[in-house]
Design an enzyme around this catalytic site. Structure first.
Site, PDB file in Angstrom:
ATOM      1  N   CYS A   1       1.057  -1.252   0.301  1.00  0.00           N
ATOM      2  CA  CYS A   1       0.099   0.332   0.571  1.00  0.00           C
ATOM      3  C   CYS A   1       0.705   1.249   0.290  1.00  0.00           C
ATOM      4  O   CYS A   1       1.214   2.150   1.397  1.00  0.00           O
ATOM      5  CB  CYS A   1      -0.547   0.012   1.546  1.00  0.00           C
TER       6      CYS A   1
ATOM      7  N   CYS B   1      -0.266   4.242   2.064  1.00  0.00           N
ATOM      8  CA  CYS B   1       0.144   3.779   3.848  1.00  0.00           C
ATOM      9  C   CYS B   1       1.238   4.084   3.756  1.00  0.00           C
ATOM     10  O   CYS B   1       1.165   4.336   5.032  1.00  0.00           O
ATOM     11  CB  CYS B   1      -0.351   2.500   3.997  1.00  0.00           C
ATOM     12  N   ASP B   2       2.134   3.321   3.857  1.00  0.00           N
ATOM     13  CA  ASP B   2       3.629   3.437   4.009  1.00  0.00           C
ATOM     14  C   ASP B   2       4.931   4.528   3.147  1.00  0.00           C
ATOM     15  O   ASP B   2       5.498   4.592   3.281  1.00  0.00           O
ATOM     16  CB  ASP B   2       3.639   1.580   3.830  1.00  0.00           C
TER      17      ASP B   2
END
Ligand code: NAP
Length: 298
Positions: A131, A134-135
């Site tokens: 992701c 997200c990261d």
């Protein structure tokens, strides 16, 4: 057990749907064979859920669950095994009790396809990610490898190129599956380089984080993170032959209605191009609203 609305899957889409349904006065049951939270439980840190400063996926999952139960949602750790029409409603066999419901919201989510190479599992959460939103921000100014050649790999490589010092796209064929417009944008980016006709044979690290990947030509490519975008697998097996699917994803209209009246789908399991916690929660709310409208017509 008899309820008004049965929600299958207790991730962000399912719990949001269940909260809206229960708050609207419906007797609502949410079932999941795993702990409530879905993919949230695998996310270390979330900083892009609106109205919520940086938090852990676990903490956000807990707050989704608490809110749902505060509205009267009943949550059971049951897996759905079969679904059939029962007049205007449905009968769903589960690993627990059989459930009869007037409407069903299917929010069983999806799982990321994995490469299955050595190092992938070991370094998940330590540089291996599925992701970008997200990261990606954890790898500002670092060297990033991206695996895959579809729309997600190209879109997310472009996003990551704004964060990382360099982005290396590794794709197993010499042609991309992703849209031409995305390919053109990727080609125009100075800090993106392509490694085509190659696969990742292993992900290497120092125990704390990723340090490189070994490619199928035997060369080692140094990097601090590996983002893997080789497709997702929807958890839609229950609906095969029951509702319309497109490559496994449940086909819905923009109101989350499926091909079966009274059956709604929300979140990662449905046909959509942007899959985030906030979009899943929005889907859930829309599905509950439509389920409400459906039940009122009965
Ligand atoms: P996808 O289109 O299925 O692409 C997966 C990519 O991973 C393909 O390039 C495939 O290679 C590669 N791949 C699959 N298994 C692999 C393996 N074991 N090892 C190495 N490579 C592997 O998946 P996606 O990119 O996640 O897209 C999913 C859907 O969402 C698509 O319908 C897409 O159009 C849509 N989407 C749209 C947008 C947008 O419109 N902006 C953005 C994201 C996603 P091959 O090409 O060789 O098969």
């Amino acid at each position: 057990m008899i309820c008004d609305i049965l929600v299958i899957g207790a991730g962000p889409a399912g719990l949001s749907a269940a909260s809206y349904a229960a708050r609207a006065g419906y007797n609502t049951l949410a079932i999941d064979s795993l702990a409530p939270g879905g993919q949230l439980l695998y996310i270390d840190e979330i900083e892009n859920y609106p109205g919520q400063e940086s938090t852990s996926g676990y903490a956000l999952a807990e707050s989704f669950e608490k809110q749902a139960t505060s509205f009267g949602v009943k949550i059971e750790f049951w897996g759905a095994e079969s679904i059939e029409k029962d007049g205007d409603g449905f009968v769903v066999k589960t690993t627990g009790e059989e459930v009869k419901a007037k409407a069903v919201i299917f929010a069983a989510g999806a799982r990321h396809r994995h490469l299955g190479c050595p190092g992938e599992e070991e370094y998940q959460g330590k540089g291996v990610s599925y992701c970008a939103t997200c990261d990606g921000p954890f790898f500002k100014g670092r060297r990033i490898a991206v695996v895959g050649g579809g729309d997600t790999a190209l879109t997310d490589a472009l996003y990551l190129s704004k964060l990382g010092s360099e982005v290396h796209i590794i794709h197993r064929r010499t042609e991309f599956r992703g849209q031409k417009v995305l390919q053109d944008r990727v080609m125009a980016k100075e800090n993106i380089s392509l490694h085509l006709g190659l696969t990742v044979e292993r992900i290497n690290g120092n125990g704390k984080g990723v340090t490189s990947v070994t490619l199928s030509d035997g060369k080692e490519l140094e990097c601090d993170a590996v983002f893997i975008f080789v497709g997702i697998i929807p958890n839609s097996e229950l609906l095969e032959g029951f509702a319309e699917l497109d490559r496994g994803f449940v086909v819905t209209d923009s109101s989350m209605r499926t091909s079966v009246p009274g059956l709604f789908a929300a979140g990662d399991v449905r046909t959509t191009s942007f899959r985030q916690v906030v979009t899943a929660a929005g889907d859930g709310a829309a599905a509950a609203h439509q389920a409400d409208e459906y039940i009122q017509t009965l």
